[in-house]
Write a protein that holds these residues in place. Sequence first.
Motif, PDB file in Angstrom:
ATOM      1  N   GLY A   1      -8.714   8.075   1.849  1.00  0.00           N
ATOM      2  CA  GLY A   1      -9.978   7.316   1.325  1.00  0.00           C
ATOM      3  C   GLY A   1     -10.920   8.021   0.456  1.00  0.00           C
ATOM      4  O   GLY A   1     -11.902   7.523   0.383  1.00  0.00           O
ATOM      5  N   GLY A   2     -10.634   9.345   0.379  1.00  0.00           N
ATOM      6  CA  GLY A   2     -11.689  10.232  -0.419  1.00  0.00           C
ATOM      7  C   GLY A   2     -12.700  10.638   0.455  1.00  0.00           C
ATOM      8  O   GLY A   2     -13.782  10.883   0.023  1.00  0.00           O
ATOM      9  N   PHE A   3     -12.731  10.522   1.850  1.00  0.00           N
ATOM     10  CA  PHE A   3     -13.696  10.967   2.798  1.00  0.00           C
ATOM     11  C   PHE A   3     -13.882  12.547   2.820  1.00  0.00           C
ATOM     12  O   PHE A   3     -12.935  13.004   3.374  1.00  0.00           O
ATOM     13  CB  PHE A   3     -13.668  10.245   4.183  1.00  0.00           C
ATOM     14  CG  PHE A   3     -14.639  10.435   5.322  1.00  0.00           C
ATOM     15  CD1 PHE A   3     -15.762  10.395   4.913  1.00  0.00           C
ATOM     16  CD2 PHE A   3     -14.080  10.948   6.442  1.00  0.00           C
ATOM     17  CE1 PHE A   3     -16.775  10.568   5.884  1.00  0.00           C
ATOM     18  CE2 PHE A   3     -15.161  11.211   7.516  1.00  0.00           C
ATOM     19  CZ  PHE A   3     -16.383  11.025   7.074  1.00  0.00           C
ATOM     20  N   GLU A   4     -14.923  12.961   2.260  1.00  0.00           N
ATOM     21  CA  GLU A   4     -15.006  14.376   2.394  1.00  0.00           C
ATOM     22  C   GLU A   4     -15.623  14.873   3.500  1.00  0.00           C
ATOM     23  O   GLU A   4     -16.743  14.328   3.909  1.00  0.00           O
ATOM     24  CB  GLU A   4     -15.706  14.866   0.988  1.00  0.00           C
ATOM     25  CG  GLU A   4     -15.037  14.665  -0.261  1.00  0.00           C
ATOM     26  CD  GLU A   4     -15.966  15.133  -1.760  1.00  0.00           C
ATOM     27  OE1 GLU A   4     -16.982  15.580  -1.373  1.00  0.00           O
ATOM     28  OE2 GLU A   4     -15.679  14.774  -2.522  1.00  0.00           O
ATOM     29  N   ILE A   5     -15.200  16.180   4.094  1.00  0.00           N
ATOM     30  CA  ILE A   5     -15.822  16.692   5.081  1.00  0.00           C
ATOM     31  C   ILE A   5     -16.809  17.796   4.994  1.00  0.00           C
ATOM     32  O   ILE A   5     -16.425  18.683   4.157  1.00  0.00           O
ATOM     33  CB  ILE A   5     -14.818  17.073   6.203  1.00  0.00           C
ATOM     34  CG1 ILE A   5     -13.702  15.998   6.523  1.00  0.00           C
ATOM     35  CG2 ILE A   5     -15.202  17.575   7.510  1.00  0.00           C
ATOM     36  CD1 ILE A   5     -14.586  14.581   7.381  1.00  0.00           C
ATOM     37  N   SER A   6     -17.834  18.049   5.610  1.00  0.00           N
ATOM     38  CA  SER A   6     -18.824  19.060   5.327  1.00  0.00           C
ATOM     39  C   SER A   6     -19.435  19.095   6.780  1.00  0.00           C
ATOM     40  O   SER A   6     -19.744  18.140   7.630  1.00  0.00           O
ATOM     41  CB  SER A   6     -19.928  18.573   4.239  1.00  0.00           C
ATOM     42  OG  SER A   6     -20.443  17.384   4.497  1.00  0.00           O
ATOM     43  N   ALA A   7     -20.352  20.199   6.837  1.00  0.00           N
ATOM     44  CA  ALA A   7     -20.975  20.362   8.138  1.00  0.00           C
ATOM     45  C   ALA A   7     -22.280  19.634   8.045  1.00  0.00           C
ATOM     46  O   ALA A   7     -23.066  19.737   6.971  1.00  0.00           O
ATOM     47  CB  ALA A   7     -21.372  22.051   8.251  1.00  0.00           C
TER      48      ALA A   7
ATOM     49  N   ALA B   1       0.591  -1.331   0.122  1.00  0.00           N
ATOM     50  CA  ALA B   1       0.090  -0.033  -0.014  1.00  0.00           C
ATOM     51  C   ALA B   1       0.819   1.216   0.020  1.00  0.00           C
ATOM     52  O   ALA B   1       2.038   1.112   0.203  1.00  0.00           O
ATOM     53  CB  ALA B   1      -0.918  -0.022   1.114  1.00  0.00           C
ATOM     54  N   LEU B   2       0.338   2.409  -0.228  1.00  0.00           N
ATOM     55  CA  LEU B   2       0.942   3.694  -0.254  1.00  0.00           C
ATOM     56  C   LEU B   2       0.150   4.495   0.619  1.00  0.00           C
ATOM     57  O   LEU B   2      -1.113   4.398   0.772  1.00  0.00           O
ATOM     58  CB  LEU B   2       0.833   4.446  -1.595  1.00  0.00           C
ATOM     59  CG  LEU B   2       1.701   3.683  -2.823  1.00  0.00           C
ATOM     60  CD1 LEU B   2       1.497   4.364  -4.013  1.00  0.00           C
ATOM     61  CD2 LEU B   2       2.983   3.341  -2.346  1.00  0.00           C
ATOM     62  N   HIS B   3       0.899   5.187   1.676  1.00  0.00           N
ATOM     63  CA  HIS B   3       0.264   5.948   2.748  1.00  0.00           C
ATOM     64  C   HIS B   3       0.506   7.462   2.549  1.00  0.00           C
ATOM     65  O   HIS B   3       1.822   7.543   2.134  1.00  0.00           O
ATOM     66  CB  HIS B   3       0.559   5.426   4.161  1.00  0.00           C
ATOM     67  CG  HIS B   3      -0.071   4.055   4.173  1.00  0.00           C
ATOM     68  ND1 HIS B   3      -1.115   3.536   4.360  1.00  0.00           N
ATOM     69  CD2 HIS B   3       0.999   2.854   4.096  1.00  0.00           C
ATOM     70  CE1 HIS B   3      -1.072   2.112   4.461  1.00  0.00           C
ATOM     71  NE2 HIS B   3       0.117   1.765   4.340  1.00  0.00           N
ATOM     72  N   GLY B   4      -0.200   8.312   3.063  1.00  0.00           N
ATOM     73  CA  GLY B   4       0.387   9.673   3.396  1.00  0.00           C
ATOM     74  C   GLY B   4       0.191  10.465   1.931  1.00  0.00           C
ATOM     75  O   GLY B   4      -0.124  10.053   0.957  1.00  0.00           O
ATOM     76  N   GLY B   5       0.261  11.963   2.105  1.00  0.00           N
ATOM     77  CA  GLY B   5       0.159  12.799   1.042  1.00  0.00           C
ATOM     78  C   GLY B   5      -1.201  12.892   0.532  1.00  0.00           C
ATOM     79  O   GLY B   5      -1.219  13.305  -0.591  1.00  0.00           O
ATOM     80  N   ASP B   6      -2.188  12.267   1.049  1.00  0.00           N
ATOM     81  CA  ASP B   6      -3.756  12.244   0.407  1.00  0.00           C
ATOM     82  C   ASP B   6      -4.825  12.980   1.072  1.00  0.00           C
ATOM     83  O   ASP B   6      -5.819  12.715   1.169  1.00  0.00           O
ATOM     84  CB  ASP B   6      -4.058  10.977   0.273  1.00  0.00           C
ATOM     85  CG  ASP B   6      -3.932   9.956   1.567  1.00  0.00           C
ATOM     86  OD1 ASP B   6      -3.503  10.272   2.298  1.00  0.00           O
ATOM     87  OD2 ASP B   6      -4.509   8.819   1.272  1.00  0.00           O
ATOM     88  N   ILE B   7      -4.213  14.016   2.293  1.00  0.00           N
ATOM     89  CA  ILE B   7      -5.001  14.786   2.947  1.00  0.00           C
ATOM     90  C   ILE B   7      -5.036  16.099   2.269  1.00  0.00           C
ATOM     91  O   ILE B   7      -3.947  16.662   2.085  1.00  0.00           O
ATOM     92  CB  ILE B   7      -4.754  14.860   4.619  1.00  0.00           C
ATOM     93  CG1 ILE B   7      -4.627  13.479   5.121  1.00  0.00           C
ATOM     94  CG2 ILE B   7      -5.549  15.908   5.178  1.00  0.00           C
ATOM     95  CD1 ILE B   7      -4.349  13.277   6.437  1.00  0.00           C
ATOM     96  N   GLU B   8      -6.313  16.654   1.878  1.00  0.00           N
ATOM     97  CA  GLU B   8      -6.604  18.021   1.097  1.00  0.00           C
ATOM     98  C   GLU B   8      -7.324  18.842   2.182  1.00  0.00           C
ATOM     99  O   GLU B   8      -8.349  18.260   2.926  1.00  0.00           O
ATOM    100  CB  GLU B   8      -7.011  18.028  -0.115  1.00  0.00           C
ATOM    101  CG  GLU B   8      -6.205  16.971  -0.836  1.00  0.00           C
ATOM    102  CD  GLU B   8      -7.088  16.655  -2.254  1.00  0.00           C
ATOM    103  OE1 GLU B   8      -8.170  17.473  -2.549  1.00  0.00           O
ATOM    104  OE2 GLU B   8      -6.588  15.797  -3.191  1.00  0.00           O
ATOM    105  N   GLY B   9      -7.110  20.227   2.221  1.00  0.00           N
ATOM    106  CA  GLY B   9      -8.090  21.281   2.552  1.00  0.00           C
ATOM    107  C   GLY B   9      -7.557  21.381   4.073  1.00  0.00           C
ATOM    108  O   GLY B   9      -6.418  21.024   4.719  1.00  0.00           O
TER     109      GLY B   9
END
Length: 855
Positions: A111-117, A36-44
Amino acid sequence: MRVPVSWLRDYVDVPADATAAQVAASLVRMGLEEEALHGGDIEGPLVVGRVLELTPEKQKNGKTINWCRVDVGENGQRLTDGTPQGIVCGAHNFAVGDLVVVVLPGAVLPGGFEISARKTYGHVSAGMICSAAELGIGDDHAGIIVLSELLGEQEAAKLQPGDDAIELLGLADQTVEVTITPDRGYCFSMRGVAREYSLATGAAYRDPADPADRPVPAPNDSGYAVRLADEAPLRGVPGCDRYVARVVRGVDAAARSPRWMAKRLTEAGMRPISLAVDVTNYVMLALGQPLHAFDLDTLSGEIVVRRARPGERLRTLDDVDRDLDPEDLLITDGGAVPLAIAGVMGGETSEVSATTTNVLIESAHFDPTTVARSSRRHKLATEASRRYERGVDPDVSAAAAQWAAELLVEHGGGRIDDGVTDVDHRAPREPVLFDPALASALVGIAFPREEVVASLKALGCDVAEAPAPHASEEPLVTVLPPPWRPDLTDGPDLVEEVARLHGYDEIPSVLPEAPGGRGLTHGQQVRRTAADLLAGAGLVEVVTYPFVSAGLFDQLGLPQDDVRRQAVRLANPLSEEAPLMRTSVVSTLLEALRRNVARGLKDVALFEVGLVCLPGGPVGAAPVPGVDRRPDEATLAAIHAAVPAQPRHIGLALTGLLEHKGWWGPGRPAQWSDAVDVVRRLAGELAVELTVTAVDHAPWHPGRCARLALPDGTQVGHAGELHPKVLSALGLPARTCAAEVDLEVLIAASDRPVSARPIVTSPPAHSDVALVVPSDVPAAAVEQALRDGAGELLEVVALFDVYEGDQVAEGHRSLAYRFTFRAPGRTLTTDEVNQLRDRAVAEAARRTGAELRGN
């Protein structure tokens, strides 16, 4: 093994713009498998937040959540006009005033989990307070990250709400996770992976254990006393052949691991715990050498490495009180008190605690087999045992201990004792005599001698010229593999490394030409024919484990003197509940039938073609020849004599409806005669004649069991309905039927020429006869007597009716047979048919006492 790319750059020149995927691709070329590849995939926005308010609220489902107000600095002001964020959190390991990690609306987690209110539990939650698992830097879901605990109070005091947590936690850094195969244990370290990356790309490599960069003081007599006392080595190999001990005194018990070290450990998948533990883990990950830290003040005598004694126990660091086995290698205090299971896990008595100031560092080399057996025996798979099982470089023991001591002093204060303990009992390594031309011969492409030698040197081998065996041949070389490659023991091992460095993708794929052969053997043909016929009859082939319990023989109702109870017991069974090799296929096939019935399948027909183990008496000990030459005939004969007979049997089991119900009729359940019929059809397909007689044979019903044999009396097997007590003991439906036949007997009986019978065009002549015989006379005996008496013109004799009742004498039964006679080239007269029939009846009367019914 998780490999942080930023850490990898310390030991090899990885380009600054290289991504984790590119690094992984280079490692894959060397035979490592990308996991697997980890890290570098957090945005915002991912920021530091301070908890201002925390209100517990109990929900209707019994769960308690916390409604929090969190100061997130400027990021929060932009989103909420300066007011703190309202966030719902289900964790309870934090309090008002704590600094936490907050992900705000618009961010994307791994994992592409988008955060919203969103509205939840009656509140609008504007973001999320994060755990280590949610950020992909650990596996802990139980609680959120409290930065004062992760970084320490001093580091946390420098932070302000709104600070960038991505940079703070190194979440922009990338990590490659690779799978390490058993023969590549050296890659369980940053040192080993860096070396592989250097081999793949040609990048400059820097050994973190290089004596020039990390000098190690020479051993002396003032170090902590250590004695190696393994009096029962496995296979003659000592459990420990090198033990290095260093002492560090005056370590600050409150000192915390530096932030960079905690970050690297976290990226590598390990949780920071304390300075002493983190230092040993850090050096282990860097060099591949497991270390253990003892609280020096808990030790009272010399360190003695020995095997466990009967009755000894040890409470390990996982709070389990363990019974020790005499094969376990122990680290002991003065030879009396066990401190640790060597290479696996330490004990509680000498554990480094929050008050420890004086530390003894252990850096040792343990036998892989000893560690592996202890690990499996106690069901303890630790980071240390994984490395020791695959082989650890014994040359880095001293360097690892020195590095760990320096790190403790650098970050925890104190001083390193002048005493250096290094008990070294290693045997000298033996070089391998190698022919460089072997690489071309085995791989199939031309390898120049220079490339072979250069590849071996690149691996770290010492290569020297050796004389040629003959004057006309190329000289050989001696190859001394590096200490971190204990798997390189012969020529083919070295050839594999040459091919790996050359590049597997550079080796063309060429299909070998199939040599001329004679096709399938007779036995193989029979096995295929049998499997095809049984599958065509509607049975499903299964494969079951050939292991059974001793209690199964009682469930099958086998007599105490039955030879099938003489089963071979395995020395190392997969399960202690089933330590015996099966002596019949039906014994394991019935368990498969039970499982299918238990899962709702009521109409089941199964078969299996498998081996059984029939010792027929005590099992001898087979000699174990070497692998350097073919065993002689006497050795092979002794091996075969010690191995129990293992014939191949066919087992089948039937339950429920054999013919399903529908508009065409009510259906028909499987009967004992169906099991017999399947075996007879199989024998007929092989042109083998069988005789069928009634018999009492467990586990079958005594009144519904048939013995199947060749005409000469050789037993083929049994078929029929299973005994009701057996069905009850095994949890099977009533009237379940089964059969088991010895396939080896059928193979031998069918291995003969079969003459085709000429086609006779003359018409058949039929005649029926009903015979009264005693009930204990087998129908097969009557049929055989009729065949023998009728002569060569008899084509078929078939039993079509059996009657027991008022019209026949008590203790007798009526058997009705139909004869079919045919003479080649002519039509039989009525008188001829009657004479043939009478001859048959007369022979049956003479041999079985049969009488014509009605006489």
